[in-house]
Write an enzyme that holds these catalytic residues in place. Structure first.
Site, short mmCIF file in Angstrom:
data_model
loop_
_atom_site.label_atom_id
_atom_site.label_comp_id
_atom_site.label_asym_id
_atom_site.label_seq_id
_atom_site.Cartn_x
_atom_site.Cartn_y
_atom_site.Cartn_z
N GLU A 10 0.82 -1.22 0.00
CA GLU A 10 0.00 0.00 0.00
C GLU A 10 0.85 1.27 0.00
O GLU A 10 0.41 2.32 -0.47
CB GLU A 10 -0.95 0.01 1.21
CG GLU A 10 -2.09 -0.99 1.12
CD GLU A 10 -1.72 -2.39 1.59
OE1 GLU A 10 -0.53 -2.66 1.82
OE2 GLU A 10 -2.64 -3.23 1.72
N HIS A 60 2.67 -8.59 1.56
CA HIS A 60 1.34 -8.07 1.23
C HIS A 60 0.37 -9.18 0.80
O HIS A 60 0.69 -9.97 -0.08
CB HIS A 60 1.44 -7.03 0.12
CG HIS A 60 0.11 -6.56 -0.39
ND1 HIS A 60 -0.72 -5.74 0.36
CD2 HIS A 60 -0.57 -6.84 -1.53
CE1 HIS A 60 -1.83 -5.51 -0.33
NE2 HIS A 60 -1.77 -6.17 -1.47
N HIS A 115 -4.87 0.86 7.34
CA HIS A 115 -5.57 -0.28 7.92
C HIS A 115 -4.59 -1.05 8.81
O HIS A 115 -3.39 -0.78 8.78
CB HIS A 115 -6.14 -1.21 6.83
CG HIS A 115 -5.08 -1.96 6.07
ND1 HIS A 115 -4.33 -1.38 5.07
CD2 HIS A 115 -4.62 -3.23 6.18
CE1 HIS A 115 -3.47 -2.26 4.60
NE2 HIS A 115 -3.62 -3.38 5.26
ZN LIG Z 1 -0.52 -4.76 2.43
#
Ligand SMILES: [Zn+2]
Length: 274
Positions: A10, A60, A115
């Site tokens: 991200e 990820h 997040h």
């Molecule tokens: Zn991630």
């Protein structure tokens, strides 16, 4: 010198939203190429500044994003899912420093795609310290006496790192305008910045202290809805704090807290089927 590099997605240059980081979406193939080049910039600088070993961990989602055939040949790669220590798998006391790249801010905070692990987590705490993925991973590194020397990602991830880890070097490759918009460096410039910051972090590494986790930490995860808390609390040793969606687990050490977090979050995800 032996360096560990955990690469999330991200916080990679140029990526504003989930169309880039979800493997079923149209921008994903572009994003994983930028991600691989970003890892290469760090490996290049690490090797150029004295690292004899570099271990890269794809951190990820399904953890198979980095293109091994395009990765710098001087690094080893951990790829694939189900790793007991997930984003910090195989990090141990033999490393001289850890680098977190492509990182993002924790849940509920400003920052692109902010997040903590999954959509269901509103907050995570170790004792009373609110932490995200960055904090928890830094605690695991600290457990092994390894300092996090460089964090790269958006400006919000960098600020989160600086608040948590005194002296850490940061590289902001993009500025968050909102949770789904960024002002970004060009990837070529971002790679130059990452090379420069990696060299700086290696130079400073002996002055950056490991983030030592508390002994016998209490892990608390606040979920978005009560059903997620009920699923998470199925794990033996967990309990819901009455009147909240917070699930508590008393761990014997940070490694156990980390594994408990993985199980609780995985269980909470079951709510999407019911
Ligand atoms: Zn991630």
């Amino acid at each position: 010198m032996k360096l560990y590099v955990s690469v999330d997605m991200e916080g990679i240059t140029g990526l504003p939203d989930y169309t880039f980081v979800d493997s079923s979406r149209h921008n994903y193939e572009r994003a994983r190429r930028i991600m691989t080049e970003e890892a290469n910039a760090i490996i290049r600088a690490a090797v150029g500044n004295g690292a004899e070993e570099v271990l890269v961990n794809d951190s990820h989602s399904k953890m198979n994003n980095l293109l091994v055939e395009e990765l710098h040949p001087d690094a080893d790669l951990i790829t694939g899912d189900l790793k007991a220590l997930s984003m910090v798998q195989s990090l141990d006391e033999t490393f001289d420093g850890a680098i977190f790249a492509g990182y993002h801010a924790r849940a509920g905070q400003p920052g692109v795609m902010s997040h903590s692990m999954t959509f269901g987590v509103r907050n995570m705490y170790i004792n009373d310290v609110a932490i995200g993925e960055l904090g928890l991973n830094a605690y695991v590194a600290g457990h092994f006496g390894v300092p996090v020397i460089l964090v790269a990602g958006d400006d919000c991830a960098c600020r989160e790192a600086e608040a948590l880890i005194p002296g850490v070097v940061t590289a902001a490759v993009k500025q968050s305008i909102s949770r789904s918009a960024v002002k970004t460096l060009h990837p070529t410039k971002a790679r130059a910045l990452l090379e420069e910051k990696t060299a700086e972090a290696i130079g400073k590494r002996s002055s950056i202290q490991p983030l030592v986790p508390p002994k016998q930490p209490t892990l608390r995860i606040e979920f978005t809805n009560y059903g997620q808390a009920e699923w998470a609390a199925l794990m033996p040793g967990c309990e819901i704090e009455p009147g909240t969606t917070v699930v508590k687990f008393e761990a014997k050490d940070i490694l156990e807290a980390y594994r408990a977090m993985l199980v609780m979050v995985e269980l909470a995800m079951q709510t999407k089927f019911c």
